[in-house]
Write a protein that holds these residues in place. Structure first.
Motif, short mmCIF file in Angstrom:
data_model
loop_
_atom_site.label_atom_id
_atom_site.label_comp_id
_atom_site.label_asym_id
_atom_site.label_seq_id
_atom_site.Cartn_x
_atom_site.Cartn_y
_atom_site.Cartn_z
N VAL B 125 0.75 -1.53 -0.10
CA VAL B 125 -0.23 0.36 0.04
C VAL B 125 1.30 1.50 -0.21
O VAL B 125 0.40 2.52 0.54
N ILE B 291 -6.31 -5.26 -5.07
CA ILE B 291 -7.02 -4.53 -3.36
C ILE B 291 -7.77 -5.53 -2.14
O ILE B 291 -7.68 -4.81 -1.07
N VAL B 292 -8.49 -6.17 -2.73
CA VAL B 292 -9.02 -6.61 -1.61
C VAL B 292 -8.99 -7.55 -1.27
O VAL B 292 -8.98 -7.98 -0.05
N ILE B 294 -5.76 -7.54 0.22
CA ILE B 294 -4.90 -6.71 0.90
C ILE B 294 -5.60 -6.07 2.13
O ILE B 294 -5.72 -6.79 3.21
N ARG B 295 -7.02 -5.95 1.65
CA ARG B 295 -7.98 -5.54 3.36
C ARG B 295 -8.52 -6.85 3.52
O ARG B 295 -8.79 -6.47 4.95
N ASP B 296 -8.87 -7.71 3.10
CA ASP B 296 -9.39 -8.92 3.50
C ASP B 296 -7.84 -8.99 4.39
O ASP B 296 -8.32 -9.12 5.97
N GLN B 298 -5.56 -6.74 5.92
CA GLN B 298 -5.56 -5.84 6.54
C GLN B 298 -6.49 -6.08 7.73
O GLN B 298 -6.34 -5.84 9.45
N HIS B 299 -7.54 -6.39 7.43
CA HIS B 299 -9.21 -6.62 8.38
C HIS B 299 -9.23 -7.74 9.26
O HIS B 299 -8.60 -7.53 10.37
N GLU B 302 -5.92 -6.98 12.43
CA GLU B 302 -6.04 -5.89 12.97
C GLU B 302 -7.39 -6.46 13.96
O GLU B 302 -7.05 -6.54 15.08
N ASP B 303 -7.90 -7.87 13.59
CA ASP B 303 -9.05 -7.97 14.36
C ASP B 303 -8.04 -9.44 15.26
O ASP B 303 -8.44 -9.46 16.64
N GLU B 305 -5.19 -8.69 16.53
CA GLU B 305 -3.95 -7.93 16.98
C GLU B 305 -3.00 -8.20 18.10
O GLU B 305 -2.00 -8.75 18.24
N PHE B 331 0.90 -2.30 15.93
CA PHE B 331 0.78 -2.19 14.19
C PHE B 331 2.42 -3.23 13.69
O PHE B 331 1.98 -3.44 12.56
N ARG B 334 1.29 -6.46 12.99
CA ARG B 334 0.32 -6.58 11.72
C ARG B 334 1.02 -6.63 10.24
O ARG B 334 0.15 -7.24 9.37
#
Lengths: 467, 432
Positions: B125, B291-292, B294-296, B298-299, B302-303, B305, B331, B334
C-alpha cells in the motif's frame, strides 16, 4: 469544375486495387483493435464495479473498531472509464488505477498499468487510436502520393494546362476525390465504430470524434496533394510524404515531450512529500509550528468551555484535535498539489507549443479530451476523490467527537458497523462534453489551423502548378 | 577479384551521387543523435544520483543517530525507532553495474518501479514513490529509447535506399546493358549495391547512437562492441529484406508498398501480437482484485493483533513481552502478518511477469525491432530479468531491515545510537 474532377479522381482511386487492399486492411485492423479494446474495457469496468462494491462492503463490515483506526482502513476511488477510453486510453495507461483515501494523507494513484505491462518496443500501445491516427495518414500518403505527380509524369498535366485548366479548382477536386475515396473505403469501419460509440457514449461525442477525424484526414490529404504537386516524380513525392509522416507522427511529438520533460522537470516524490511534511510540521510562513498551533487550539478549547483540563471537555478531544490538524494538513496538501497541477499544465502548454508542427499531437489531444482520458479529466477525478476523502474523514471525526467525551484511548473499540455503513458514499460523475471541449479548445484550434494551412498551401501549389 | 572491386567502386559512386542517400542518412543520423544525447544525459544523471545516494545514506543515518542519542530508552525511543523504520532511510534504487550501457535502456527506469523502499509499513500500500514525479502525458508521448528509435527509423531508411534497386534498372533499361557488360552475371553487382547500403547504414547508426554510451560514465568499450554487433545484424536483416523486395517480380512502386507493409507488420503488428500472446498465456492477476485481498489481510490482522503479538513474543523469547501490545508494536506485527498472507499474491505477479518476459524474449526473433530493443535493455541492465533480480533483492533487504528493527520496537525500549549504526544497507542484487 471541382465536382467532376473529384468524381473522376475518386473513380480512379476506387479502380486502383491498392486503395481497396490497404483501406480494407486498415479498416479491419481498426475494427479488430477496437473489438479487443472494447471487450477489455467492459471486463475491466465490470471488475471495477465488483471491486468498488466489495471494498465498500469491507468498509461497512469492519466490526467493532476505534473510529480512527477504522478511518485508517480507508476507502478506494477508481476512475470510471468512458466508452471512448477503449479507443483512446490516453494518460490513464500511465497513471495509477486506484486512489487510496485515508485520514491525514493525500495519496497519489497506485498501480499504473504501464508498470505491469510486458516488455515492448516502447513505441506506444497498438490501440485503436494509434491504428487510426498513425496509419490513416500513411494510407492517404500511399494511395494519394501520385495524385498530381503521375499526371505530370504521363504528360496529362501539360495537356490540361494547354486547355486552359485553372490549377486551384483542379487540386481542390483532386483533394476532394482523395478524401471521398478514402472515406468510402473506410466507411463501413467508421460507421460501425461510430454506431458503437454513439450507442455506448453519446451521439454528440461520436459526432465530434468523426468531425475531428475528418479534419485530421482532410489535413493529411491536403498535405499529400501539396507534396504531389510540388515533387517532380511520384517516387520523390512518396519519399517526402514518408519523411513527413515519420517526422509528424513519431518524431516531433516525442522529441517535444522529452524536451519539455527535461527542461521543466517536476520535483522528485521525495522532495514533494518532504516539503508537504515540512509545511505541516513547521507551518506555512507566519502560522507557527504544529506544536504551537495545537497549543493555541487547546488553550482556546479550554477557555471557550470554561474548563481547566482537556479531560473535562464535553466531547472527544482527540477527534476535535484531529479535525483541527487535518484541516491544516488539507490546506497544505491543496497548496502543494495545486502547484504540481500548475507545473503539469505548464508542461502541457509547452508540449502543445513544441509539437504544434504536427497535426498528430493536436488530434491526439482532442481524442484524449473527448475520451475523458486527458490530464484535465484525471485532475477532475483526483480533485473529486480528494473532496470525498475530506468529507468522509471529517464525518468520521465529527461522529467520534460527538460520541465520546474527554481523552479516550486509541485501543478502545466503540464504533460499529452501523457507523461505518452510515459514512458518506463515493459517487463520481465524469464531467460532460462541454468540459472536454473547453479544455481542448486550443487543440481544436491547432487542428483547424493545420487544416486551413494545408488547404492554403495546396491552393497555392495549384496556382503555381508547373506542368 | 579486380572486377569485384570495380563493382564496389561503381556501386559506391552510384550511391554517393544520389541526393536521396544523403537526405535519408542525414535524417537518420539527426534523429538518432538527438535520441542518443537525451538517453546519454539520462543515464549520466542516474549514475550521478546513484553516487549521491551513497552519501545521502550516511547523512540520514547520522541525523537519525543524533535524534536518538538524546532520547531516553522507553516509549519515545520506540516511536522514534518505528518512524525510522518507515522513513526514507531504507529507500533503494535499482543498481546498474559499471560496464553496462545504461543509455541503451534508460527509458525503462521511467516506467518500472526502480526506487522501492524497505519499510515497517506494508509495501503493498505504498502510494508515495520517492522517485521523480512524472507527467503521464509526457511519459506517454516521450522518446522511446535509442534501440526503439533505431528499430523505428533505420528499417525505413534501409528500405528507401534499397527500394526498386533492380526494378528501376529493369524499368529504365539499364538491366539489359549491365547483363551484357558483366562476365560474371549480375550477382556481384547486387552484392556490392547491398553491401554499400549495409555499410553506410551501420556506420551511420553506430556513429549516431554512440553518444548514449559516451555520455554514460559507466559504459565500456565491450558494451559498445556488442551494440555495434547487434546493429550490424539488424542492418543486415533489413538490407537483405529490402534487397529481396527489390528483386521481386513486381514494379518498383508495388515493391515499395510491400516494403512499407512489411515494416508496419514487423515493427508494430508482430510486437503487438506477441504482447497479446504473452498476456493470454500468462495473464497478470488483477491489481484491483488485489486491493480486496490486501484489505482482507488488513482486516484479519487488525482483528487478531493481540494474538499476533503474543505469537511474535513466543517466537522471540529473547525479547521481553510487552502485552497487551499497543501502537506501534501492535501495528508492526499486523504488517508482518499481512505481508505473509499477501506473499502468494505478490509471487503470482512476479512469476507471471517473468513468464511474459520469457515468452517475448523467446519469440522476439519474429520482429527484428523487438529483438534489438530487448537486446539493448539487456546491455543496459534494465531488462525484465535485471528488474526481477532488483525486486528480489529489495525483498531480501526488507526482511533484513525488519529483522534489525522489529525487536527494538517490540521490546518497549527502542534502538540506541550504536545499534542504529549497525542497520543493514541495501547493496542490490548480485550484479552481472
Amino acid at each position: 469544375m471541382i465536382a467532376p474532377i473529384a468524381v473522376q479522381e475518386m473513380r480512379a482511386l476506387l479502380r486502383d486495387g491498392r486503395l481497396w487492399a490497404l483501406g480494407l486492411a486498415l479498416g479491419l485492423l481498426w475494427v479488430v483493435a477496437l473489438a479487443f479494446a472494447t471487450q477489455e474495457r467492459e471486463r475491466a469496468e465490470q471488475e471495477r464495479h465488483q471491486v468498488e462494491a466489495t471494498v465498500r462492503q469491507q468498509w461497512d463490515h469492519q466490526g467493532e473498531r476505534h473510529p480512527h483506526r477504522a478511518a485508517h482502513f480507508g476507502l478506494y476511488a477508481f476512475k470510471p472509464p468512458s466508452a471512448l477510453s477503449s479507443v483512446e486510453p490516453g494518460v490513464d495507461a500511465q497513471a495509477g488505477q486506484a486512489l487510496w483515501l485515508e485520514p491525514h494523507k493525500r495519496n497519489m494513484a497506485m498501480f499504473s498499468p504501464a508498470a505491469d505491462a510486458a516488455p515492448s518496443m516502447g513505441l506506444g500501445a497498438f490501440d485503436p487510436a494509434f491504428v487510426l491516427l498513425a496509419l490513416l495518414p500513411l494510407l492517404i500518403a500511399v494511395v494519394g502520393h501520385h495524385t498530381v505527380s503521375q499526371e505530370r509524369e504521363q504528360g496529362i498535366l501539360r495537356m490540361l494546362h494547354a486547355c486552359g485548366m485553372r490549377g486551384t479548382p483542379w487540386v481542390l477536386g483532386k483533394w476532394l476525390g482523395l478524401c471521398l475515396g478514402v472515406a468510402l473505403v473506410l466507411a463501413p469501419a467508421v460507421a460501425a465504430v461510430g454506431w458503437l460509440l454513439g450507442v455506448q457514449h453519446s451521439p454528440a461525442a461520436a459526432a465530434l470524434v468523426l468531425a475531428a477525424l475528418g479534419l485530421y484526414g482532410g489535413t493529411w490529404a491536403a498535405l499529400t496533394v501539396l507534396v504531389s504537386a510540388l515533387c517532380r516524380s511520384s517516387r520523390a513525392a512518396l519519399l517526402v510524404l514518408l519523411a513527413l509522416w515519420v517526422g509528424g507522427v513519431f518524431m516531433l511529438p516525442r522529441l517535444a515531450a522529452s524536451a519539455v520533460g527535461a527542461w521543466s522537470a517536476l520535483p522528485t516524490g521525495q522532495v514533494f512529500w518532504s516539503a508537504i511534511q515540512h509545511d505541516i510540521d513547521q507551518g506555512l510562513p507566519g502560522e507557527g509550528t504544529a506544536a504551537q498551533r495545537l497549543q493555541v487550539f487547546d488553550a482556546q478549547l479550554l477557555a471557550s468551555h470554561g474548563v481547566a483540563k482537556l479531560e473535562d471537555l464535553p466531547f472527544g478531544v482527540h477527534a476535535k484535535r484531529r479535525l483541527f490538524r487535518d484541516a491544516y494538513a488539507t490546506k497544505v496538501y491543496a497548496l502543494h498539489f495545486a502547484r504540481l497541477w500548475e507545473a503539469q499544465q505548464a508542461q502541457q502548454r509547452w508540449f502543445r507549443l513544441a509539437s504544434a508542427g504536427s497535426p498528430y499531437a493536436a488530434m491526439q489531444a482532442v481524442g484524449m479530451a473527448l475520451a475523458g482520458t486527458d490530464l484535465a479529466h484525471r485532475h477532475h477525478f483526483e480533485e473529486a476523490a480528494e473532496q470525498y476523502r475530506q468529507r468522509f474523514t471529517t464525518w468520521m471525526d465529527a461522529w467520534d467527537m460527538a460520541a465520546t467525551q474527554g481523552m479516550t484511548s486509541f485501543e478502545s473499540r466503540y464504533g460499529g458497523n452501523a457507523q461505518w455503513e452510515a459514512a458518506p458514499r463515493w459517487r463520481y460523475t465524469a464531467p460532460g462534453l462541454g468540459f472536454a471541449l473547453g479544455r481542448s479548445a486550443m487543440d481544436w484550434g491547432l487542428l483547424a489551423g493545420w487544416w486551413a494551412l494545408a488547404m492554403a498551401g495546396m491552393c497555392w501549389s495549384g496556382r503555381r502548378l508547373n506542368p | 577479384m579486380k572486377l569485384h572491386i570495380h563493382h564496389w567502386k561503381a556501386e559506391g559512386l552510384r550511391l554517393r551521387r544520389q541526393p536521396l542517400t544523403w537526405w535519408a542518412l542525414g535524417s537518420l543520423c539527426l534523429v538518432l543523435l538527438v535520441t542518443a544525447v537525451f538517453a546519454g544525459h539520462d543515464a549520466r544523471a542516474w549514475r550521478l544520483s546513484a553516487e549521491q545516494y551513497s552519501a545521502l545514506w550516511h547523512e540520514r543515518l547520522e541525523a537519525a543517530v543524533q535524534r536518538l542519542h538524546a532520547m531516553p530508552s522507553g516509549p519515545a525511543r520506540v516511536t522514534a525507532t518505528y518512524q525510522l523504520g518507515r522513513s526514507d532511510l531504507a529507500s533503494t534504487r535499482m543498481p546498474v553495474a559499471a560496464g553496462l550501457g545504461l543509455g541503451l535502456g534508460v527509458q525503462r527506469l521511467d516506467v518500472l518501479p526502480v526506487r522501492l523502499k524497505a519499510s515497517l509499513d506494508s509495501p503493498h500500500v505504498q502510494a508515495r514513490d520517492p522517485g521523480p514525479l512524472r507527467n503521464p502525458l509526457l511519459v506517454e508521448a516521450g522518446l522511446p529509447g535509442v534501440p526503439a528509435m533505431v528499430a523505428l527509423v533505420l528499417p525505413l531508411v534501409a528500405l528507401v535506399l534499397c527500394a526498386g534497386l533492380r526494378q528501376e534498372d529493369q524499368e529504365q533499361g539499364r538491366a539489359g546493358l549491365l547483363r551484357v557488360q558483366s562476365t560474371q552475371g549480375l550477382a556481384p553487382l547486387w552484392v556490392a549495391a547491398l553491401g554499400w547500403r549495409l555499410l553506410v547504414l551501420w556506420v551511420a547508426a553506430c556513429a549516431a547512437t554512440l553518444p548514449c554510451l559516451l555520455l554514460d560514465p559507466g559504459a565500456t568499450a565491450a558494451v559498445g562492441l556488442q551494440w555495434a554487433g547487434a546493429l550490424a545484424l539488424f542492418c543486415a536483416v533489413w538490407v537483405v529484406l529490402g534487397g529481396l523486395l527489390s528483386c521481386a517480380p513486381v514494379s518498383g512502386a508495388v515493391a515499395m508498398l510491400a516494403a512499407l507493409g512489411l515494416w508496419v507488420a514487423l515493427s508494430f503488428g508482430v510486437p503487438a501480437g506477441l504482447a497479446m500472446a504473452a498476456h493470454a498465456q500468462a495473464p497478470l492477476p488483477s491489481r484491483l482484485v488485489s486491493i480486496v485481498a490486501i484489505r482482507d489481510a488488513q482486516h484479519a490482522s487488525e482483528d487478531n493483533e493481540q494474538g499476533l503479538a503474543e505469537a511474535w513474543y513466543d517466537e522471540h523469547p529473547e525479547v521481553p513481552a510487552q502485552l497487551p501490545a499497543v501502537w506501534p508494536a501492535s501495528f508492526v506485527v499486523r504488517v508482518l502478518d499481512q505481508d505473509l498472507a499477501l506473499e502468494p499474491m505478490a509471487r503470482a505477479f512476479r512469476e507471471r511477469r517473468a513468464q511474459q518476459a520469457a515468452l517475448l524474449s523467446r519469440w522476439s526473433w519474429l520482429s527484428p525491432g523487438l529483438a534489438l530493443v530487448l537486446h539493448g535493455e539487456r546491455l543496459a541492465g534494465t531488462d525484465a530479468e535485471a528488474h526481477a533480480s532488483y525486486l528480489a533483492a529489495v525483498q531480501a533487504y526488507e526482511q533484513a531491515w525488519r529483522d534489525a528493527l522489529v525487536p527494538h520496537v517490540m521490546d518497549g525500549r527502542g534502538m540506541d545510537a550504536e545499534q542504529l549504526r549497525q542497520l543493514p544497507r541495501f547493496t542490490g542484487p548480485v550484479l552481472r
